[in-house]
Design a protein around this motif. Structure first.
Motif, PDB file in Angstrom:
ATOM      1  N   ILE A   1      13.562  -9.708 -12.027  1.00 56.27           N
ATOM      2  CA  ILE A   1      13.868  -9.509 -10.607  1.00 56.27           C
ATOM      3  C   ILE A   1      12.633  -9.026  -9.864  1.00 56.27           C
ATOM      4  O   ILE A   1      12.333  -9.480  -8.754  1.00 56.27           O
ATOM      5  CB  ILE A   1      15.051  -8.542 -10.451  1.00 56.27           C
ATOM      6  CG1 ILE A   1      16.322  -9.200 -10.969  1.00 56.27           C
ATOM      7  CG2 ILE A   1      15.219  -8.111  -9.008  1.00 56.27           C
ATOM      8  CD1 ILE A   1      17.507  -8.276 -11.067  1.00 56.27           C
ATOM      9  N   ALA A   2      11.888  -8.108 -10.480  1.00 52.86           N
ATOM     10  CA  ALA A   2      10.667  -7.600  -9.857  1.00 52.86           C
ATOM     11  C   ALA A   2       9.643  -8.716  -9.680  1.00 52.86           C
ATOM     12  O   ALA A   2       8.950  -8.761  -8.653  1.00 52.86           O
ATOM     13  CB  ALA A   2      10.081  -6.475 -10.704  1.00 52.86           C
ATOM     14  N   ALA A   3       9.550  -9.609 -10.653  1.00 61.21           N
ATOM     15  CA  ALA A   3       8.597 -10.719 -10.546  1.00 61.21           C
ATOM     16  C   ALA A   3       8.947 -11.617  -9.358  1.00 61.21           C
ATOM     17  O   ALA A   3       8.055 -12.078  -8.634  1.00 61.21           O
ATOM     18  CB  ALA A   3       8.573 -11.524 -11.836  1.00 61.21           C
TER      19      ALA A   3
ATOM     20  N   GLY B   1       9.255  -4.607  -5.263  1.00 62.58           N
ATOM     21  CA  GLY B   1       9.289  -5.224  -6.584  1.00 62.58           C
ATOM     22  C   GLY B   1       8.563  -4.398  -7.628  1.00 62.58           C
ATOM     23  O   GLY B   1       9.031  -4.259  -8.763  1.00 62.58           O
TER      24      GLY B   1
ATOM     25  N   THR C   1      10.682  -1.544  -8.553  1.00 64.03           N
ATOM     26  CA  THR C   1      11.780  -1.975  -9.408  1.00 64.03           C
ATOM     27  C   THR C   1      11.350  -1.978 -10.872  1.00 64.03           C
ATOM     28  O   THR C   1      12.155  -1.662 -11.757  1.00 64.03           O
ATOM     29  CB  THR C   1      12.263  -3.378  -8.981  1.00 64.03           C
ATOM     30  OG1 THR C   1      12.635  -3.342  -7.612  1.00 64.03           O
ATOM     31  CG2 THR C   1      13.436  -3.838  -9.804  1.00 64.03           C
ATOM     32  N   CYS C   2      10.094  -2.324 -11.139  1.00 63.48           N
ATOM     33  CA  CYS C   2       9.591  -2.288 -12.522  1.00 63.48           C
ATOM     34  C   CYS C   2       9.655  -0.886 -13.111  1.00 63.48           C
ATOM     35  O   CYS C   2       9.922  -0.722 -14.304  1.00 63.48           O
ATOM     36  CB  CYS C   2       8.142  -2.772 -12.571  1.00 63.48           C
ATOM     37  SG  CYS C   2       7.921  -4.510 -12.299  1.00 63.48           S
TER      38      CYS C   2
ATOM     39  N   ILE D   1       8.124  -6.043   0.502  1.00 62.89           N
ATOM     40  CA  ILE D   1       8.825  -6.720  -0.590  1.00 62.89           C
ATOM     41  C   ILE D   1       8.044  -6.590  -1.895  1.00 62.89           C
ATOM     42  O   ILE D   1       8.622  -6.361  -2.965  1.00 62.89           O
ATOM     43  CB  ILE D   1       9.080  -8.193  -0.226  1.00 62.89           C
ATOM     44  CG1 ILE D   1      10.044  -8.283   0.954  1.00 62.89           C
ATOM     45  CG2 ILE D   1       9.634  -8.970  -1.413  1.00 62.89           C
ATOM     46  CD1 ILE D   1      10.184  -9.677   1.528  1.00 62.89           C
ATOM     47  N   MET D   2       6.708  -6.706  -1.820  1.00 66.74           N
ATOM     48  CA  MET D   2       5.894  -6.581  -3.037  1.00 66.74           C
ATOM     49  C   MET D   2       5.997  -5.179  -3.635  1.00 66.74           C
ATOM     50  O   MET D   2       6.198  -5.031  -4.849  1.00 66.74           O
ATOM     51  CB  MET D   2       4.423  -6.885  -2.729  1.00 66.74           C
ATOM     52  CG  MET D   2       4.107  -8.335  -2.747  1.00 66.74           C
ATOM     53  SD  MET D   2       2.383  -8.793  -2.462  1.00 66.74           S
ATOM     54  CE  MET D   2       1.433  -7.357  -2.558  1.00 66.74           C
TER      55      MET D   2
ATOM     56  N   PHE E   1      10.577 -10.652  -6.605  1.00 68.42           N
ATOM     57  CA  PHE E   1      10.227  -9.902  -5.396  1.00 68.42           C
ATOM     58  C   PHE E   1       8.718  -9.912  -5.150  1.00 68.42           C
ATOM     59  O   PHE E   1       8.270 -10.099  -4.016  1.00 68.42           O
ATOM     60  CB  PHE E   1      10.715  -8.457  -5.497  1.00 68.42           C
ATOM     61  CG  PHE E   1      12.136  -8.258  -5.056  1.00 68.42           C
ATOM     62  CD1 PHE E   1      12.466  -8.297  -3.715  1.00 68.42           C
ATOM     63  CD2 PHE E   1      13.132  -8.026  -5.980  1.00 68.42           C
ATOM     64  CE1 PHE E   1      13.769  -8.107  -3.302  1.00 68.42           C
ATOM     65  CE2 PHE E   1      14.434  -7.848  -5.593  1.00 68.42           C
ATOM     66  CZ  PHE E   1      14.765  -7.884  -4.243  1.00 68.42           C
ATOM     67  N   ILE E   2       7.944  -9.696  -6.186  1.00 62.37           N
ATOM     68  CA  ILE E   2       6.488  -9.661  -6.034  1.00 62.37           C
ATOM     69  C   ILE E   2       5.963 -11.022  -5.603  1.00 62.37           C
ATOM     70  O   ILE E   2       5.113 -11.114  -4.710  1.00 62.37           O
ATOM     71  CB  ILE E   2       5.829  -9.177  -7.345  1.00 62.37           C
ATOM     72  CG1 ILE E   2       6.184  -7.710  -7.594  1.00 62.37           C
ATOM     73  CG2 ILE E   2       4.323  -9.371  -7.298  1.00 62.37           C
ATOM     74  CD1 ILE E   2       5.829  -7.209  -8.970  1.00 62.37           C
TER      75      ILE E   2
END
Length: 101
Positions: A67-69, A52, A55-56, A48-49, A71-72
């Protein structure tokens, strides 16, 4: 180039997750089942990290970063909690194996 590195780590963590889940289902000892479940949780958290972080790179917009934040953060919390369980239950795995020989 960085995207390919993240994709590689996504695939590796996904494979590790399924490996430990399979080991969990095939194990007969209860503590070892919990230990494999925790290891699978670490792999899932890393998946998941890294997803994320990827995704960035793919979506460099404000919404993409938000959204990435999420997920991270969720991935880090899952990986950290599972890592603590791995360390705790790992102490008892060898003892359980010796008792059930």
């Amino acid at each position: 180039m960085l995207n390919y590195i993240f994709v590689f780590f996504i695939v590796v963590s996904f494979v590790a997750y399924f490996y430990y889940k399979t080991r969990q289902f095939r194990s007969t000892l209860p503590i070892r089942k919990k230990w494999y479940k925790a290891k699978a949780g670490v792999a899932l958290g890393l998946f998941i990290m890294v997803f994320g972080l990827n995704t960035c790179i793919i979506y460099p917009t404000l919404v993409g970063f938000m959204i990435a934040a999420v997920f991270i953060l969720v991935g880090f919390m899952e990986a950290f909690a599972s890592y603590k369980r791995v360390r705790h239950e790992g102490q008892f795995v060898k003892e359980e194996y010796e008792l059930n020989k």
